[in-house]
Design an enzyme around this catalytic site. Structure first.
Site, mmCIF file in Angstrom:
data_model
loop_
_atom_site.group_PDB
_atom_site.id
_atom_site.type_symbol
_atom_site.label_atom_id
_atom_site.label_comp_id
_atom_site.label_asym_id
_atom_site.label_seq_id
_atom_site.Cartn_x
_atom_site.Cartn_y
_atom_site.Cartn_z
ATOM 1 N N PHE A 113 -13.093 -17.503 23.648
ATOM 2 C CA PHE A 113 -14.189 -18.167 22.936
ATOM 3 C C PHE A 113 -13.711 -18.503 21.530
ATOM 4 O O PHE A 113 -13.327 -17.607 20.783
ATOM 5 C CB PHE A 113 -15.434 -17.273 22.871
ATOM 6 C CG PHE A 113 -16.582 -17.951 22.177
ATOM 7 C CD1 PHE A 113 -17.374 -18.879 22.844
ATOM 8 C CD2 PHE A 113 -16.855 -17.693 20.833
ATOM 9 C CE1 PHE A 113 -18.418 -19.528 22.190
ATOM 10 C CE2 PHE A 113 -17.898 -18.339 20.175
ATOM 11 C CZ PHE A 113 -18.682 -19.260 20.852
ATOM 12 N N ASP A 198 -6.977 -16.115 16.684
ATOM 13 C CA ASP A 198 -8.390 -16.265 16.325
ATOM 14 C C ASP A 198 -8.940 -14.856 16.095
ATOM 15 O O ASP A 198 -9.246 -14.131 17.034
ATOM 16 C CB ASP A 198 -9.137 -16.977 17.465
ATOM 17 C CG ASP A 198 -10.634 -17.115 17.185
ATOM 18 O OD1 ASP A 198 -11.141 -16.476 16.233
ATOM 19 O OD2 ASP A 198 -11.304 -17.857 17.929
ATOM 20 N N LYS A 227 -17.211 -14.462 10.826
ATOM 21 C CA LYS A 227 -18.071 -13.297 11.027
ATOM 22 C C LYS A 227 -18.006 -12.292 9.863
ATOM 23 O O LYS A 227 -18.608 -12.543 8.824
ATOM 24 C CB LYS A 227 -17.757 -12.658 12.376
ATOM 25 C CG LYS A 227 -18.081 -13.620 13.522
ATOM 26 C CD LYS A 227 -18.330 -12.938 14.834
ATOM 27 C CE LYS A 227 -18.993 -13.874 15.823
ATOM 28 N NZ LYS A 227 -18.088 -14.655 16.655
HETATM 29 C C1 LIG Z 1 -17.935 -16.049 16.979
HETATM 30 C C2 LIG Z 1 -16.576 -16.542 17.261
HETATM 31 C C3 LIG Z 1 -16.168 -17.847 16.938
HETATM 32 C C4 LIG Z 1 -17.120 -18.881 16.395
HETATM 33 O O1 LIG Z 1 -17.604 -18.561 15.139
HETATM 34 P P1 LIG Z 1 -18.906 -19.354 14.592
HETATM 35 O O2 LIG Z 1 -19.051 -18.861 13.191
HETATM 36 O O3 LIG Z 1 -20.033 -19.009 15.492
HETATM 37 O O4 LIG Z 1 -18.575 -20.806 14.651
HETATM 38 C C5 LIG Z 1 -14.853 -18.204 17.154
HETATM 39 N N1 LIG Z 1 -13.972 -17.332 17.679
HETATM 40 C C6 LIG Z 1 -14.324 -16.069 18.010
HETATM 41 C C7 LIG Z 1 -13.295 -15.150 18.560
HETATM 42 C C8 LIG Z 1 -15.635 -15.640 17.830
HETATM 43 O O5 LIG Z 1 -15.998 -14.417 18.193
#
Ligand SMILES: *Cc1c(COP(=O)(O)O)cnc(C)c1O
Length: 369
Positions: A113, A198, A227
């Site tokens: 994700f 990421d 986050k």
């Molecule tokens: C939450 C998340 C995102 C997206 O972040 P947003 O601030 O919602 O755009 C991207 N990568 C990972 C691994 C995430 O957990």
């Protein structure tokens, strides 16, 4: 919900909830921590938006602190994790044009994700994403997560980068073999590719170290953050090395990018995270959570996986939504991230007592189910 304090949320009817969702792993220091409140107050009296046309002191200070702590050379700040990944994708594509004969394909993983912009969705391996808003953004190829051999087999002349989460969060807290990142680093070096981690979910102390990559002693070329970075307010960013850097002025931008109000919040979070002993305390809280939860898991034929304060309880049957609701009725907020997986992402400051309350509520809810 109308009010938050530490590990607790309060709704309009006066009900109190023990919060192990924390804004989706966002409130690193819990709800409305005094440091964050003070930093936002102070900064809002000084400067909120000078416009992205000018550098500002807070964003600069944040970049200096983050690069100093992590060893990266550059930092760029934006508003969301998806946008941070967009920035990383842009940097990879430009780098491929300059250094890899126009290669523009990024290998990512099934179940991953990376966010909800079109390119971040196309990079994601979340089931259902690829058919939701066709056509997809081209340039992504997907392989099973945790399998360096599959990654190797997917590399071609067209490949410019490998993009992975160090631990897959939304997929259900999937922890790969610790050698996985080491092997991806080696592949990237052998084939002159960029390695992108990421760390939007795993970064900022969530897994017991500032970055989850530290666990494997791997330095990616680009790391994305979000986050926990702002402790509850919208700021995200990317850190990258001299080798990866090829952005010129104007290549990436945004009206709110690097705005000092959010940067001040991130600085307050970072200052707390880097206090002596903070990460040791996170790891100690994680050990307590793991110990208590694994006893409950054994009783109910469930298993536990995760690292630090990113943990998941994997049930023997697909009852996670029912369990989440049974916990909610008992005043505990948890996330059912998969049909059989309950995810816990408490405040990094969660207390032993709160952990005990959480685990005994899950135990009760499992009995009730
Ligand atoms: C939450 C998340 C995102 C997206 O972040 P947003 O601030 O919602 O755009 C991207 N990568 C990972 C691994 C995430 O957990």
């Amino acid at each position: 919900m109308v009010r938050g304090e530490g590990s607790f949320l309060f709704d309009g009817a006066g009900n109190r909830y023990l919060d192990f969702v924390q804004g989706w792993a966002v409130n690193a220091l819990g709800h409305c921590p005094p440091e964050l409140v003070a930093a936002l107050g102070r900064q809002s009296r000084e400067l909120i938006s000078p416009s992205p046309a000018y550098h500002n002191a807070r964003a600069h200070e944040l970049a200096v602190q983050l690069t100093r702590l992590t060893g990266f050379d550059y930092a760029y700040f934006c508003n969301s994790g998806a946008e941070a990944n967009e920035g990383a994708i842009k940097l990879c594509r430009k780098w491929g044009r300059l250094h890899r004969g126009g290669a523009d394909e990024i290998v990512t993983t099934h179940g991953s994700f990376h966010g909800r912009t079109l390119a971040a969705m196309s990079a994601s391996g979340k089931p259902g994403f690829s058919t939701l808003f066709p056509p997809e953004v081209p340039g992504f190829r997907k392989v099973p997560f945790g399998d360096a051999g599959a990654m190797r087999a997917a590399i071609s002349e067209r490949t410019v980068a490998l993009l992975v989460e160090p631990i897959q969060g939304e997929a259900g807290v999937i922890v790969p073999n610790p050698n996985y990142l080491v092997e991806l680093r080696r592949l990237a070096d052998e084939h002159s590719l960029l390695l992108v981690a990421d760390e939007v979910q795993t970064g900022m102390g969530r897994t017991g170290t500032l970055l989850a990559c530290e666990y494997s002693r791997v330095r990616p070329d680009i790391v994305t953050l979000g986050k926990g970075l702002g402790g509850g307010v919208p700021i995200a960013g990317m850190l990258f090395t001299q080798r990866a850097n090829c952005f010129s002025l104007g290549d990436q931008g945004g009206t709110y990018h690097g705005n000092p109000l959010m940067a001040a919040a991130a600085l307050a979070v970072l200052e707390t995270l880097t206090e002596p002993g903070f990460f040791e305390a996170v790891r100690e809280r994680a050990r307590i959570l793991e110990a208590l939860l694994s006893a409950v898991a054994r009783k109910h034929h469930a298993t536990l996986r995760g690292r630090g304060l990113l943990q998941a309880l994997v049930l023997a049957s697909p009852e996670a939504v029912g369990l989440r609701d049974a916990c909610f009725e008992r005043g505990l907020l948890v996330n059912a991230c998969q049909e059989d997986t309950l995810r816990l992402m408490p405040s990094l400051r969660v207390t032993r007592e709160e952990i005990g309350m959480c685990v005994s509520t899950i135990d009760e809810a499992l009995h009730a189910l």
